[in-house]
Each structure stands twice: as C-alpha cells, then as structure tokens.
Scaffold this active site. Sequence first.
Site, PDB file in Angstrom:
ATOM      1  N   LYS A   1      37.142  21.295  20.481  1.00  0.00           N
ATOM      2  CA  LYS A   1      35.896  20.524  20.429  1.00  0.00           C
ATOM      3  C   LYS A   1      35.379  20.308  21.839  1.00  0.00           C
ATOM      4  CE  LYS A   1      34.812  17.196  17.702  1.00  0.00           C
ATOM      5  NZ  LYS A   1      34.571  15.959  16.957  1.00  0.00           N
TER       6      LYS A   1
ATOM      7  N   VAL B   1      32.362  22.359  17.471  1.00  0.00           N
ATOM      8  CA  VAL B   1      33.775  22.645  17.255  1.00  0.00           C
ATOM      9  C   VAL B   1      33.955  24.139  17.002  1.00  0.00           C
ATOM     10  CG1 VAL B   1      35.812  22.027  15.925  1.00  0.00           C
ATOM     11  CG2 VAL B   1      33.942  20.392  16.142  1.00  0.00           C
TER      12      VAL B   1
ATOM     13  N   ASP C   1      32.499   5.732  13.047  1.00  0.00           N
ATOM     14  CA  ASP C   1      31.723   6.735  12.333  1.00  0.00           C
ATOM     15  C   ASP C   1      32.527   7.280  11.157  1.00  0.00           C
ATOM     16  OD1 ASP C   1      29.545   8.251  11.752  1.00  0.00           O
ATOM     17  OD2 ASP C   1      29.983   9.835  13.205  1.00  0.00           O
TER      18      ASP C   1
ATOM     19  N   GLY D   1      30.526  18.455  15.266  1.00  0.00           N
ATOM     20  CA  GLY D   1      31.062  17.102  15.125  1.00  0.00           C
ATOM     21  C   GLY D   1      30.087  16.090  15.677  1.00  0.00           C
TER      22      GLY D   1
ATOM     23  N   GLY E   1      30.103  16.743  19.445  1.00  0.00           N
ATOM     24  CA  GLY E   1      29.995  18.051  20.066  1.00  0.00           C
ATOM     25  C   GLY E   1      30.345  19.157  19.104  1.00  0.00           C
TER      26      GLY E   1
ATOM     27  N   GLY F   1      31.986  23.951  13.208  1.00  0.00           N
ATOM     28  CA  GLY F   1      31.412  22.663  12.839  1.00  0.00           C
ATOM     29  C   GLY F   1      30.680  22.025  13.988  1.00  0.00           C
TER      30      GLY F   1
END
Length: 803
Positions: free
Chosen positions: A543, A527, A637, A522, A525, A520
């Site tokens: 991460k 992951v 967020d 994020g 940053g 992923g």
Amino acid sequence: MASLTLLIPTLICLQFHLLSLAFADIDISSQISTDDNDVWRSPSGHFAFGFRSLDNNTDLNKNLFMLAIWYDMIPDKTVVWSAKTDNKLATAPTGSHVRITSAGLTLAGPKGDSIWTSNLEGVIVSVGSMLDTGNFVLLNQNSEKLWQSFENPTDTLLPNQSLQLGGMLTSRLTDTNYTSGRFQLYFKDGNVLLSPLAWPSPLKYNSYYVLDASGAASTLVFNESGDIYVNTTNGTTIQPQGSQWNSSDLDPEVNYYRATLDFSGVFTQYYHPRNSAAQPGWRIMRYVPDNICNAISYQYGSGSCGYNSYCSMENHRPTCKCPYGYSLLDPSKQFGGCQPNFTLACGADVQTPPEELYEMHAAQDFNFPEGDYERIQPYSSQECQQFCLQDCMCAMVVSGGDTCWLKRFPLGNGREEPVHDLHFVYIKTRIIRDFYPDEELSPAPDSKKEYNGKLFLLGPLLGSLVLNSILIATVALFVLMKKKANRVSTAAISPLETNLHSFTYEKLEKATQNFKEEIGRGSYGLVYKGQLEAGSCHLVAVKRLDRLAQEREKEFRTELSSIGRTCHKNLVRLIGFCDEGMNRILVYEFMSNGNLADILFGQPKPKWNVRVGFALGIARGLVYLHEECDTPIIHCDIKPQNILIDEYLNPKISDFGLAKLLLSDQSRTTTMIRGTRGYVAPEWFKNVAVTVKVDVYSFGVMLLEIICSRRSVLMMEPGEEEKALLTDWACDCFMEGKTDVLVENDEEALSDYVRLQKWIKIAIWCIHEQPEMRPTMGMVMQMLEGFVEVPNPPSPFLIRSMP
Ligand SMILES: *[C@@H]1O[C@H](CO)[C@@H](O)[C@H](O)[C@H]1NC(C)=O
Ligand SMILES: *[C@@H]1O[C@H](CO)[C@@H](O)[C@H](O)[C@H]1NC(C)=O
Ligand SMILES: *[C@@H]1O[C@H](CO)[C@@H](O)[C@H](O)[C@H]1NC(C)=O
Ligand SMILES: *[C@@H]1O[C@H](CO)[C@@H](O)[C@H](O)[C@H]1NC(C)=O
Ligand SMILES: *[C@@H]1O[C@H](CO)[C@@H](O)[C@H](O)[C@H]1NC(C)=O
Ligand SMILES: *[C@@H]1O[C@H](CO)[C@@H](O)[C@H](O)[C@H]1NC(C)=O
Ligand SMILES: *[C@@H]1O[C@H](CO)[C@@H](O)[C@H](O)[C@H]1NC(C)=O
Ligand SMILES: *[C@@H]1O[C@H](CO)[C@@H](O)[C@H](O)[C@H]1NC(C)=O
C-alpha cells in the site's frame, strides 16, 4: 291450654331445623356454576364450598377455576381443600358447574364433559352438607358419611380431621399456585415422614423429617382442641419432636387452627383469631422441622429453595437468596431459583484467557454441600480459585483448610451457614465491562502507561474515501513470532524490534513489478499485489500512502511500531514498511477472499451463520483495538470495504492505526466526510473530541448491513423510500415490532429469531446519536455473545439529525 304450651317449643324446633337445612344440607340435583357467585356455606358461615378463580384474566371467558373449600369469614379466604384427581389439581374453565347427584359430586365442563367426580360406586347419596368443621360430606338416607373432604385432604388438616394410615398431604407448588408441589407428608413403616418429591413425578427422595412412632403409628390426629399427635396401635400418643414444636395453650373458641404442609416443605400449625375485630392474618404457632434449610440434604433436588439459591431461616420462615452475581429466574418467584447474570459455558471465547473473562468472588456465609464434582487435596485457596477459573465446568468452589471442593451447575440444597474462619466460598462471575465507561478507557491492567490526550483524535476523517477500496493482503513472509500474550511491553520499541521489516523501495518496486497490478484503492492510497521472492508464494499487499500529513511524518515509525505490535486473529497483519525519501509504503499479508463489501453485497448472499461469524470476528478485532492494546487505536473508518476475509472466512480489520498517522487537525470538512456517509458518527460534524465511540457507531451501521445483507444507503423505487437509509428503516421496523421484514425472506435468519432481535437492538444502541450513550465494544461483544442481556434501546431516537 296444655296443647298450646306444647305447640310453641315444637314450632321453634321446626323453624330451627328448617333454617339449618337451608344453610347446610344440599339436596340432590343442586348445582353451582362458575358463572354465578354461588357457594355452599356451612351453617355458621365459617366455611364455604364452591369455585375459586385460578387466574385474573381480564377476559373472563378464559379464566380457570378450581373446586375448593375455604375459610369464608376471614379476609384471607384461605383455601383448605381443593378437588384433585391422582394428586393433580382439577381445573375447570368458565362455564363449568358442580352438581350433587345420587352418584355423588360431579364437576363438569361447559359442554358437560366430566372433569372430576367424588368417585363413589354402589351407593346412593341423598344429601350433601358443608359442615362447620370445614368438612364437606355426602350422606345416605341413614345420615351415614359416604364421602368426605376430610378423607381426601390436599395440603391442609383442620381440627377434628385425622390422617389415616396410607393418607398423605402434598404441598402446593407456590403460595398462589395450588398445583401439587414438591413435598409430601405420608406414612411409611409405621412412622410419619416428610420428603421432597422428584417433582413433577411422585417419586419420593430421602425424608427430611420423621415423626417417630417406633413403627406403630396408626393415625395422625388433629383433635377438636387443636392438638396434633400420632395415635399408635398400642394406644399411646406421640407428639412431633422439634425445638420449634412448642406446646401452648389452645383455645378453639378464640382461634381457628390449621396445619399445612407449606409449599416450602415446612409442616406448620397456624392460628387465626375468630373475632373479626382482632388483627387478622394467620400466625405461626409451631412447625417441624426446626430448620428446613439444613434438614434437606440430598444429592438430588434443589431443597426448599430453587436451584442456585440458598436458604436461610428468617422469622421462622425459609427465605431464598441468590449468590453474588446471580438473580432470581423469575423476580416474582422467590423460591423459583436463581441464574447467573452471565453465561458460564464451555467452548465460547476460546481465544480469550479465562482470567480476562472471569473472576472469583469471595463469600463466607453459605454453602451448597451437595454440589461437588471434585474434592482436591492438598490445595491452597489460591490454587483452588485458579483451578476453577481454568475449568469451564466449574461454577463455584469452597476452600477449607487444605481442601478444595469444586461445584457445578445446577447448585442444589444451598443453605446459609455461620461464618467460619476456615470456610470460604468463591463464586465464579464474569467480569462485566461497563455499559458506559467513565470518559477515559481504563488501561490494560499490566500497563502503566498513560495516554491522556492521545486517546482522542481531533483530526478529520480522511478525505478520499470516495471509492470503496480494497486493501489486500498477503501470506506472511517472515516467520511469525508466536506471541502468546495479547499485550506487549510498553517500552518504546523501534520498528525492527517489533518484528516489522524495513524494505527498500527498490525491493518493493521489484515485488510489485513496478506497481503493476492494482488490487484496490484504500482509504489512504493505492494497493498493489506483490510477490516478495520470485517463484515463491509469498504474496503481499503493498500500500502506497498518498497523503501523509506533514507534521505526522516524524511519527511515522513510532506509529508503525505500535501498529506492528498488534497481533490479533481479526486484524490484518502488517509485515513491513518502506520509509525512503517521499515514499511511505506499507506491506501487509494478502487476503485471498477480498473484502466484506464484495461478499456481503454480492450474489449469492452469504449464509446467516457465516454473517454471524463475520460480526463476531469484527467485534473481537475492535475490542482488541479499543481495549486491549497499550494505547487504544481508533480506526475511524470502519466499513465493509475495510474488512478483509481470509481463506477460512475469518474477517480481518485492515487500515487500523492509519487514521491517527494521517489525519491532521485542519481538514475536517463535510465534503470529505460525504464519502462514507452512512458510516460516520454524528459527532464528526460537531466540534467535539472524537473517541472510540465513532467506531462503535460505524460498527452499528455495519452490523445492520451484515444482518440485512444490504448497503446502508440504497436508491429505492418510489414508494419504498423509507427503506433507503438502513439505519432509519431498522429503527422504524424495530419500533413497530416488525424486525422480520428487515431480513426479508432469509429463512435462516428468521429461524434464529432471538439472536436477530437482540442484534438489531445492539445495532440500534451502537448508532445512538450521543456517543456516551453507545456501549463500548467490550460491552457490544458481551451482548453479541449473549453473555449480557440487551436493554431495550431508549426511544425516541435522534439518529435522524444527520445533515
Ligand atoms: C387476582 O387479583 C386480586 C386483586 O388484584 C388479587 O388479590 C388476587 O390475589 C389475584 N389472584 C390471582 C390468582 O392472581
Ligand atoms: C369430631 O369427630 C368426631 C369423630 O370423628 C365426631 O364424633 C365429632 O362429632 C366431631 N366433632 C365435630 C364438632 O364435628
Ligand atoms: C401452576 O404451576 C404449573 C406448573 O408450573 C403451571 O403449569 C400452571 O400454569 C400454574 N398455574 C397458575 C395458575 O399459575
Ligand atoms: C386433644 O389432645 C390434648 C392432648 O394432646 C388433650 O389434652 C385434649 O383433651 C384433646 N382434646 C379432645 C377434644 O380430645
Ligand atoms: C406402645 O408402643 C410404644 C412404641 O413402640 C412403646 O414405647 C410403649 O411402651 C408402648 N405402650 C404400651 C402400653 O404398650
Ligand atoms: C386416638 O387414640 C385415642 C386413645 O386411644 C382414642 O381415644 C382416639 O379415638 C384415637 N383417635 C383417632 C382419630 O383414632
Ligand atoms: C418455640 O420456643 C422457642 C424457645 O422458647 C422459641 O425460641 C421459638 O421462637 C418458639 N417457636 C415459635 C414458632 O414460636
Ligand atoms: C445481577 O443482576 C441483578 C438483577 O438484574 C442485579 O440486581 C445485580 O446487581 C446483578 N449482580 C451483579 C454482580 O452484577
């Protein structure tokens, strides 16, 4: 001459007779209907017989009527009799009529269907008459009474009206509702009794007043002078006994009298001046029992007042009051009972300790003596209150001496009591968080730490939010300490003390096979998936933070320690970190079900009750971050991509605490914000302090997405542009009262309509343009759970002012 003098009195006599006939006697086949305003009046006009409207529908064709007798010369037009069948009020729709036939009185509907009759058999009526005593009679040709309203009383007796052995009075339901109510006056074993009924059935509970005639009562007499007593079989008369049954001068020339079994259960004799110049209105002359509030005492029934309310005598009348934290079920019905302003229920909020949800509120001047389910002894007042807090069944306790009485819902037969040093009532009430708290959040009760400026993040939203990313997590490697308390000590703790593991870069490099499997991107940053021990199942999400603001670097560990101390079912757990040279890496538990965005916007759509669970879980996590941590943590967020789902479908918030770590004051630009358009609170675009309310805003947007299973911003086909922005569309739909179109054909959601409506309202509150108008997450949680009513959002909404 003689014949002439004789003739004059005869003429006068004849004329008088004709007049009285015209007023009083009603011939066979006469009828009146609800359509004309005709009534049959008594000769002097004191009483009238006819239809009375039961409701005030603007559509006259929908009105209901009853057949009644009332005082016609006073403004109150007080009803003293109404037609009933089997003790139930006979109601007649518009177009009904009542007619006198040789078989008696018949009330028939517009189509001729019989609604009520005087029920006479084998007799022939020749005339009806409304008498000046208030008695409506049907006579045969010998002027013998075949039927009289006095022998079929409802709740009222008039002078010259007697109640024979076997007769009864039934109170009406409320002041204005003539349906049979909750109390009865009747003969039993030669005495006259008052009892509550197991409404709506006719079952009688224990009596609360006895007019004791030693078993010899034959009639309850209201004589012509206005006195009331019981005639006994041996010829004596017995007066009602009671401190409020005062003897006084009676003057039927001056006053009207009536005796009514009031809807509150009090048998009251009233008087009213006949003279229309005098002050109108019925006044209380005397009544039994002295104090109905204390008189009714029985394990069943609610007493004079409704359930959960308590009764006190004021100005000779019972009045009903709600305990602290309760309000009337129906504000227009004082006797209709009270309900708590919140829900006391077992099974909800299992993970929140009851002390945080409820408090015991002390009172002293009332009691519900019949509502006990336990009596504990010896038990101090403190132990008693504590017991009730912990027991989800407990609604209230009374503590007196060393005894503790626990009470449960519904509370009946409540009454005011004199304040007593040894008698304390404690009402369990829910701690209500303010809808709009003061500007500052109150710190956790056990925390003395201040966090003035820290509360506000003046930084920007993080930039690279372009791609919705996945932060994925892990199964915890290290033995999770079983921390019971939600809150942790406020003393400065080093990361290691907070159970966070400090990893070497080398170890993480190995665990992720040199950062091979990216799972992923994020907000902060990339992951990667990792495995901490080869061959084991200790999966983690690693991460790499790509942008640590310079000045924040030294705070890295401090901040991590605060994140590391968070522990909540709905937060992704941070296991450890690496802080070597330029490398800042976080290690999280791995979540097997990916993120909410994939689940919510994928196919098939998650079921409604799963979505409900998501919303509740996320809200709980946010309440924890905002209100239950030492220092409130603003996420900044909140969006479906940052909510991870574990194997049991529990939603967990990820990336919390990082905003503070990574934000810097200079970089708040609109370009950066564009990435999460749809979730960002409008105040990001203004130069004002950012508070926890930005998360409330984002939560509101996400709540709509969860409700509707769609993204907040969508490209729409031409003609459907109004649906493109979910927030706008939802507000439009709400205002037009067609919230159902939001969930389209989601049958499950539609069948949960009350919740659906409520949650859309909550979401609209959350996305209010002005942060101070948005509720706190604590309040949102209570509204979602249904503990607190959701006020209608104000309109018009200004949510469209986003650039
Ligand atoms: C109907 O309206 C009148 C006037 O507004 C009011 O006095 C009366 O009490 C109402 N009747 C009922 C049954 O609500
Ligand atoms: C009162 O009742 C008695 C007997 O029931 C009757 O004889 C008398 O006429 C009544 N009085 C009036 C005013 O109707
Ligand atoms: C009176 O109360 C009964 C029972 O609650 C209710 O069904 C009826 O509609 C009420 N009547 C009026 C006129 O409000
Ligand atoms: C009514 O009863 C009172 C006593 O209870 C008596 O004094 C009075 O004379 C009675 N009136 C009539 C009309 O019987
Ligand atoms: C009538 O009955 C009552 C009650 O039973 C009693 O007290 C009274 O003495 C009796 N009177 C006569 C005259 O019998
Ligand atoms: C009550 O008793 C008195 C005296 O015995 C008698 O005159 C009267 O008619 C009785 N009243 C009724 C309604 O039975
Ligand atoms: C009846 O008398 C008592 C004592 O004089 C008085 O306190 C009370 O208010 C009176 N009741 C009524 C209904 O007038
Ligand atoms: C309960 O609700 C009523 C009506 O909404 C309100 O007047 C009252 O202040 C509330 N009580 C508490 C303790 O919140």
